[in-house]
Design an enzyme around this catalytic site. Structure first.
Site, PDB file in Angstrom:
ATOM      1  N   HIS A 270     -44.249 -20.062 -22.722  1.00  0.00           N
ATOM      2  CA  HIS A 270     -44.115 -18.875 -22.042  1.00  0.00           C
ATOM      3  C   HIS A 270     -43.800 -17.458 -23.175  1.00  0.00           C
ATOM      4  O   HIS A 270     -42.467 -17.817 -23.669  1.00  0.00           O
ATOM      5  CB  HIS A 270     -43.065 -18.881 -20.990  1.00  0.00           C
ATOM      6  CG  HIS A 270     -43.557 -19.850 -19.808  1.00  0.00           C
ATOM      7  ND1 HIS A 270     -44.270 -19.758 -18.445  1.00  0.00           N
ATOM      8  CD2 HIS A 270     -43.247 -21.171 -19.795  1.00  0.00           C
ATOM      9  CE1 HIS A 270     -44.309 -20.666 -18.190  1.00  0.00           C
ATOM     10  NE2 HIS A 270     -43.599 -21.805 -18.777  1.00  0.00           N
TER      11      HIS A 270
ATOM     12  N   HIS B 152     -46.984 -25.851 -23.728  1.00  0.00           N
ATOM     13  CA  HIS B 152     -47.158 -24.358 -23.545  1.00  0.00           C
ATOM     14  C   HIS B 152     -45.841 -23.407 -23.783  1.00  0.00           C
ATOM     15  O   HIS B 152     -44.743 -23.957 -23.418  1.00  0.00           O
ATOM     16  CB  HIS B 152     -47.657 -23.895 -22.222  1.00  0.00           C
ATOM     17  CG  HIS B 152     -47.117 -24.472 -21.199  1.00  0.00           C
ATOM     18  ND1 HIS B 152     -47.140 -25.777 -20.761  1.00  0.00           N
ATOM     19  CD2 HIS B 152     -46.288 -23.892 -20.205  1.00  0.00           C
ATOM     20  CE1 HIS B 152     -46.517 -25.997 -19.485  1.00  0.00           C
ATOM     21  NE2 HIS B 152     -46.016 -24.940 -19.290  1.00  0.00           N
TER      22      HIS B 152
ATOM     23  N   ASN C 153     -40.722 -25.126 -21.384  1.00  0.00           N
ATOM     24  CA  ASN C 153     -40.060 -26.208 -20.311  1.00  0.00           C
ATOM     25  C   ASN C 153     -40.562 -27.578 -20.616  1.00  0.00           C
ATOM     26  O   ASN C 153     -41.819 -27.750 -20.799  1.00  0.00           O
ATOM     27  CB  ASN C 153     -40.508 -25.759 -18.941  1.00  0.00           C
ATOM     28  CG  ASN C 153     -39.969 -24.520 -18.400  1.00  0.00           C
ATOM     29  OD1 ASN C 153     -38.793 -23.942 -18.625  1.00  0.00           O
ATOM     30  ND2 ASN C 153     -40.571 -23.691 -17.595  1.00  0.00           N
TER      31      ASN C 153
HETATM   32  P1  5GP Z   1     -44.640 -24.612 -16.540  1.00  0.00           P
HETATM   33  O1  5GP Z   1     -44.218 -24.726 -15.088  1.00  0.00           O
HETATM   34  O2  5GP Z   1     -45.375 -25.961 -16.686  1.00  0.00           O
HETATM   35  O3  5GP Z   1     -43.348 -24.330 -17.395  1.00  0.00           O
HETATM   36  O4  5GP Z   1     -45.572 -23.633 -16.648  1.00  0.00           O
HETATM   37  C1  5GP Z   1     -47.066 -23.520 -16.276  1.00  0.00           C
HETATM   38  C2  5GP Z   1     -47.518 -22.211 -16.020  1.00  0.00           C
HETATM   39  O5  5GP Z   1     -49.005 -22.251 -15.761  1.00  0.00           O
HETATM   40  C3  5GP Z   1     -46.811 -21.392 -14.799  1.00  0.00           C
HETATM   41  O6  5GP Z   1     -46.151 -20.118 -15.261  1.00  0.00           O
HETATM   42  C4  5GP Z   1     -48.164 -21.215 -13.772  1.00  0.00           C
HETATM   43  O7  5GP Z   1     -48.204 -19.967 -13.237  1.00  0.00           O
HETATM   44  C5  5GP Z   1     -49.156 -21.201 -15.033  1.00  0.00           C
HETATM   45  N1  5GP Z   1     -50.431 -21.626 -14.390  1.00  0.00           N
HETATM   46  C6  5GP Z   1     -50.816 -22.649 -13.444  1.00  0.00           C
HETATM   47  N2  5GP Z   1     -52.292 -22.852 -13.219  1.00  0.00           N
HETATM   48  C7  5GP Z   1     -52.661 -21.691 -14.055  1.00  0.00           C
HETATM   49  C8  5GP Z   1     -54.008 -21.226 -13.960  1.00  0.00           C
HETATM   50  O8  5GP Z   1     -55.007 -21.836 -13.564  1.00  0.00           O
HETATM   51  N3  5GP Z   1     -54.213 -20.308 -14.959  1.00  0.00           N
HETATM   52  C9  5GP Z   1     -53.436 -19.682 -15.613  1.00  0.00           C
HETATM   53  N4  5GP Z   1     -53.731 -18.518 -16.125  1.00  0.00           N
HETATM   54  N5  5GP Z   1     -51.861 -20.065 -15.465  1.00  0.00           N
HETATM   55  C10 5GP Z   1     -51.705 -21.066 -14.947  1.00  0.00           C
END
Ligand code: 5GP
Ligand code: ZN
Length: 114
Positions: A102, A100, A87
């Site tokens: 997924h 990152h 994203n």
């Molecule tokens: P985004 O929303 O930026 O595409 O994805 C961020 C991801 O990071 C989310 O799926 C969220 O669940 C994950 N995430 C956020 N904080 C933490 C954390 O402290 N530890 C881990 N393992 N994942 C996290």
């Protein structure tokens, strides 16, 4: 970057469930999984998002995909298909500003994305 959540995870300052690590990348379990397998693959160098990718730092992305393919071949949940997605920007759902990917597997995924 000092106050970046994912840089702190790489440094071990915040605990995570490690799936894979080498000198360039770190892969760990998402804290709020949306599929039976939900991992996050990140470069060890801080890159804020896909917008910051250039010819100088893009090699690590090919490496992430190469390792994702290797891990997919090793885990049964990936055998019927899987998804790798990033994203970029808030309207696309990016909430952590360290690039990152997924890595999702273990169920069917709808398309187009929501
Ligand atoms: P985004 O929303 O930026 O595409 O994805 C961020 C991801 O990071 C989310 O799926 C969220 O669940 C994950 N995430 C956020 N904080 C933490 C954390 O402290 N530890 C881990 N393992 N994942 C996290
Ligand atoms: Zn970072």
């Amino acid at each position: 970057m000092n106050d970046c959540l994912f840089c702190k995870i790489i440094a071990g300052e915040i605990p995570s469930t490690k799936i894979y690590e080498d000198d360039k990348i770190f892969i760990f379990a998402d804290i709020a999984p949306t599929a039976p397998v939900h991992w996050l693959a990140i470069p060890k160098t801080h890159i804020a998002s896909l917008k910051e990718v250039t010819a100088d730092n893009s090699e690590v992305i090919a490496h992430i995909y190469e390792v994702a393919a290797k891990l997919a071949a090793e885990h049964d949940e990936f055998k019927d298909g899987f998804r790798v997605v990033t994203n970029c920007g808030e309207s696309a759902g990016q909430s952590v500003f360290h690039l990152h990917f997924h890595i999702l597997a273990g169920r069917a995924f709808a398309w187009p994305a929501g």
